[in-house]
Enzyme design. Structure first.
Site, short mmCIF file in Angstrom:
data_model
loop_
_atom_site.label_atom_id
_atom_site.label_comp_id
_atom_site.label_asym_id
_atom_site.label_seq_id
_atom_site.Cartn_x
_atom_site.Cartn_y
_atom_site.Cartn_z
N TYR A 109 -4.28 -2.64 11.34
CA TYR A 109 -4.39 -3.75 10.68
C TYR A 109 -5.22 -5.01 11.30
O TYR A 109 -4.99 -6.10 11.03
CB TYR A 109 -3.17 -4.37 10.24
CG TYR A 109 -2.02 -3.58 9.94
CD1 TYR A 109 -2.30 -2.85 8.40
CD2 TYR A 109 -0.80 -3.46 10.45
CE1 TYR A 109 -0.98 -1.86 7.98
CE2 TYR A 109 0.29 -2.75 9.94
CZ TYR A 109 0.04 -1.82 8.84
OH TYR A 109 0.97 -1.10 8.27
N TYR B 60 8.04 -2.24 0.31
CA TYR B 60 7.06 -1.61 1.40
C TYR B 60 7.88 -0.20 1.65
O TYR B 60 8.85 -0.37 2.20
CB TYR B 60 6.85 -2.44 2.48
CG TYR B 60 6.23 -1.86 3.57
CD1 TYR B 60 4.68 -1.81 3.54
CD2 TYR B 60 6.72 -1.21 4.77
CE1 TYR B 60 3.84 -1.14 4.50
CE2 TYR B 60 5.75 -0.55 5.55
CZ TYR B 60 4.59 -0.52 5.46
OH TYR B 60 3.95 0.33 6.58
N ASP C 291 15.26 3.54 1.37
CA ASP C 291 14.64 3.25 2.47
C ASP C 291 15.32 2.31 3.59
O ASP C 291 15.07 1.13 3.38
CB ASP C 291 13.14 2.82 2.03
CG ASP C 291 12.40 2.76 3.39
OD1 ASP C 291 12.85 2.87 4.51
OD2 ASP C 291 11.12 2.71 3.21
N LYS D 234 12.54 3.47 12.90
CA LYS D 234 12.30 2.25 13.63
C LYS D 234 13.42 2.19 14.70
O LYS D 234 13.21 2.68 15.81
CB LYS D 234 12.59 0.99 12.43
CG LYS D 234 11.16 0.99 11.94
CD LYS D 234 10.69 -0.41 11.68
CE LYS D 234 9.12 -0.69 11.17
NZ LYS D 234 8.86 -0.41 9.66
#
Ligand code: PLP
Length: 435
Positions: free
Chosen positions: A25, A153, A247, A276
């Site tokens: 990014y 997201y 999610d 994660k």
């Protein structure tokens, strides 16, 4: 566009001059140099120049036990000595079998069947493929689209971009090359719930499943919704026989104070994705965990009904060893109590941010603390000011947020929160009128 300014001996660029490492990014031309990190311990990063920073974002929300927890280090080293990797096609290994069994026991309801991969985005892709193929395996054609939510997201790959927020997210640019999904507002009250149900009915025969983050929409802007909202989504799925994909990549492993966020709402999905904090921020690993019923749609004498997926590094033994050691720590050390202590510190100190110029909202839940601004003008300067103050905080969108490792001491946490508020206040004073 010209590359003329890509001067390999640019004095400003120092060692990054050649730009071989393309960062995430990042506008490589204008972004400040990345800070080289040489080591890390507990909640602290050590930079090449010797400075130490308290990590306020746990390396993109992974390092829940702090850096280099000795129990995880030992487990990974032992595993590397025995079997760093082996393919899972036709072969299996103890760390993977054990981890799958433990995740099945830990996950709510009958989420019993664990499909491993290496990244969060891919686990969501796998969950989506599971949902689609589960219909095909039952002889139902045409159910290929997903219902997803504004503010969501779910990753950076093509299919996961298609279920992210279509406008505010990072992926609006790609709209033309993505599958067209059905985007809904979260059913947060009676009116939006009615609209949501009507949308589901309007697309009744095309929907393969519904995908959402439970309770906190993370990278879409740290937006919170109520347990009732999640319960409404579950009920709407049940009424129509639709699989619900939750999610939990950001929320899983204690982030909101319970092992999984869906427990707070008493909701069990048909497929749950995790990544994660799964390995405590040690090695990349993710999983799509399917319910007994979902698994049943693939359980057949027909080889063609097998789930058609298989990443090369699936269930890497070293990563599984790290995850097993991480789960040991959740059992043996008071992680959820530590998250509750972080939440209590937010409650005590974060309200001080409410009178910062330009602040729109201050909120917290579990280990997630959020200062929402009108905007983030001069973002590079704000980031640099955080580093100057000895903390690693990465604002994005309109959000300054904290998600420190759960093991952070009361003293470090107070220092982190107070530096975050102080730096934000000074920076905001230059950009927004006083309140
Ligand atoms: C980070 C994240 C992902 C993507 O995971 P990657 O490992 O970066 O591919 C997906 N969903 C949620 C909720 C996330 O927070």
């Amino acid at each position: 566009m010209t590359l003329d300014t890509l001067n390999p001996v640019s004095p400003r660029r120092g060692k990054c001059a050649d730009m071989h490492l393309w960062r995430p990014y990042t506008q490589m031309k204008t972004a400040p140099d990345a800070l080289p990190v040489v080591s890390a311990e507990g909640v602290r990063l050590t930079l090449a120049d010797g400075r130490e920073l308290i990590d306020g974002v746990s390396s993109w929300w992974t390092v829940c036990h702090g850096y280099r927890h000795p129990h995880i280090m030992t487990a990974v080293k032992d595993q590397l000595d025995r079997l760093p990797h082996v393919m899972l096609g036709g072969l299996t290994h103890d760390p993977g079998e054990r981890l799958a069994q433990r995740l099945a026991e830990l996950a709510p309801g009958e989420l019993n069947h664990v499909f491993f991969c290496e990244s969060g985005s891919v686990s969501v892709e796998i969950a989506m493929k599971m949902a689609v193929q589960s219909w095909l395996n039952r002889g139902v054609k045409g159910r290929t689209r997903f219902v997803c939510f504004r503010g969501g997201y779910h990753g950076d790959t093509i299919a996961t971009m298609s279920v992210c927020d279509p406008e505010e997210g990072m992926h609006a640019l790609f709209a033309g090359s993505l599958p067209q999904q059905i985007v809904a507002d979260l059913p947060e009250d009676e009116v939006s719930a009615a609209r949501f149900e009507a949308l589901l009915d309007a697309h009744a025969d095309e929907i393969a499943g519904i995908v959402t983050e439970p309770l906190v929409q993370g990278a879409g802007g740290m937006k919170f919704h109520s347990p009732q909202t999640l319960q409404r989504i579950r009920a709407a799925c049940d009424a129509r026989g639709l699989p619900l994909i939750l999610d939990e990549i950001m929320t899983g492993f204690g982030r909101l104070g319970t092992m999984f966020a869906c427990e707070k709402a008493g909701v069990v999905p048909d497929i749950m994705t995790v990544s994660k904090a799964l390995t405590g921020g040690t090695l990349p690993l993710a999983a799509a965990i399917a319910s007994r019923e979902m698994f049943g749609h693939f359980w057949s004498d027909d080889a063609g009904a097998a789930l058609m997926h298989g990443p090369t590094y699936m269930g890497n033994p070293a990563a599984c060893a790290a995850a097993n050691a991480s789960l040991d720590l959740f059992e043996g050390e008071p992680r959820l109590e530590q998250v509750a202590a972080i939440e209590a510190a937010y409650e005590r100190f974060l309200p001080q941010a409410r009178d910062i110029p330009g602040v729109v909202d201050v909120r917290w839940q579990g280990a997630v603390g959020v200062i929402e601004m009108k905007g983030l003008p001069g973002l590079d300067r704000l980031k640099a000011d955080f580093v100057e103050a000895g903390i690693w905080v990465r604002p994005f969108n309109k959000i300054v947020y904290l998600m420190p490792p759960y093991v952070i001491s009361a003293e470090d946490l107070e220092a982190l929160i107070s530096a975050t508020i102080g730096v934000t206040r000074t920076w905001a004073g230059r950009h927004f009128a006083p309140r």
